[in-house]
Design a protein around this motif. Sequence first.
Motif, short mmCIF file in Angstrom:
data_model
loop_
_atom_site.label_atom_id
_atom_site.label_comp_id
_atom_site.label_asym_id
_atom_site.label_seq_id
_atom_site.Cartn_x
_atom_site.Cartn_y
_atom_site.Cartn_z
N THR A 1 7.31 4.21 -2.16
CA THR A 1 7.39 2.84 -2.66
C THR A 1 6.04 2.37 -3.19
OG1 THR A 1 6.90 1.98 -0.44
CG2 THR A 1 9.23 2.23 -1.05
N ALA A 2 6.09 1.45 -4.14
CA ALA A 2 4.87 0.80 -4.64
C ALA A 2 4.35 -0.16 -3.55
CB ALA A 2 5.17 0.05 -5.92
N VAL B 1 -0.33 9.24 -6.30
CA VAL B 1 -0.44 9.97 -7.55
C VAL B 1 -1.90 10.02 -8.01
CG1 VAL B 1 -0.08 8.00 -9.14
CG2 VAL B 1 0.61 10.31 -9.82
N GLY B 2 -2.67 8.97 -7.70
CA GLY B 2 -4.10 9.01 -8.02
C GLY B 2 -4.80 10.13 -7.27
N GLY B 3 -4.42 10.32 -6.00
CA GLY B 3 -5.01 11.41 -5.21
C GLY B 3 -4.63 12.78 -5.74
N LEU C 1 13.96 5.64 -0.85
CA LEU C 1 12.53 5.54 -1.07
C LEU C 1 11.80 5.44 0.27
CD1 LEU C 1 12.29 3.11 -4.12
CD2 LEU C 1 12.10 5.60 -4.10
N TRP C 2 10.60 6.01 0.31
CA TRP C 2 9.85 6.10 1.56
C TRP C 2 8.67 5.15 1.55
CZ3 TRP C 2 4.99 8.72 2.83
CH2 TRP C 2 4.78 8.82 4.21
N ASP C 3 8.62 4.29 2.54
CA ASP C 3 7.51 3.35 2.72
C ASP C 3 6.62 3.89 3.83
OD1 ASP C 3 5.78 1.28 3.39
OD2 ASP C 3 7.25 -0.27 2.95
N PRO C 4 5.41 4.38 3.53
CA PRO C 4 4.57 4.98 4.57
C PRO C 4 4.15 3.99 5.66
CG PRO C 4 3.35 4.75 2.51
CD PRO C 4 4.78 4.46 2.20
N VAL C 5 3.96 2.73 5.30
CA VAL C 5 3.56 1.74 6.29
C VAL C 5 4.70 1.48 7.27
CG1 VAL C 5 2.87 -0.66 6.66
CG2 VAL C 5 1.88 0.66 4.77
N ARG C 6 5.91 1.30 6.73
CA ARG C 6 7.06 1.09 7.60
C ARG C 6 7.32 2.31 8.47
NH1 ARG C 6 12.41 -0.89 4.71
NH2 ARG C 6 11.01 -2.67 4.38
N ALA C 7 7.17 3.50 7.89
CA ALA C 7 7.38 4.73 8.65
C ALA C 7 6.36 4.84 9.78
CB ALA C 7 7.29 5.94 7.74
#
Length: 229
Positions: free
Chosen positions: A157-158, A165-167, A207-213
């Motif tokens: 997710t944004a 993608v920058g990494g 979609l995957w939210d890293p913060v929520r995960a």
Amino acid sequence: MPTHLARAARAYWAYIRRAPGTHIWLAILFATTVVIRHVSPETAEHILERRSTNLHQLAESPVRVLVTSAMWIAGGGWYFYFVLYNVFHVPAERWLGTRRWLAVLLIAHVGATYLSEGVLYWAIEHGHAPQSAVYTLDYGVSYALAGVEAVLTYRITAPWRYLYVGGVLFFYGLALVEGRDFTSVGHFSAVLLGLACYPLTRARPGLWDPVRAGRTAWRRLRRRPAAAR
């Protein structure tokens, strides 16, 4: 079999079944890695030469070498790729489905191979590389891996996808600037090809939210001691 072992075995089998293509590929890589480690250096070199996607082999038998070159590991070791496959290929295959996942890795592997070997051909034709470079060994799974790493951008997710993608672009872009060889061109090309696979990702759910995960994982960890008491 004890109950906890049976439960663990069922859970792992369910994990494998959700990404069958990745685990079949890992099994093939394990077998070929064992073969390479148990033959003489001369035999290993002969095996890899026959499966290399260099300019000579691409001209002689392109389909054969494009397939077989992806069945051998070029450095890093099998356990290293086992971790990378579970971090990147497994979630990509689960999210996209096996067919779309296969399409992404084929686009990245085949496209990056031809782009990188095209750069090498240009270098040979213009005197920047020796004629013997047409026989340079070029095999492995890293182009497909780079493409899948890139396509996972659309899984996140944004705004976190932009950091991700920058990494990825920074990692492979830095390797391109520092290496300036056909392999680094291939890896960066594979990333761009993976990003170009966006049409395959449209309308894919989950979609995957890293913060929520991360928060969910933390809550589960905090509940476990209380449940144990």
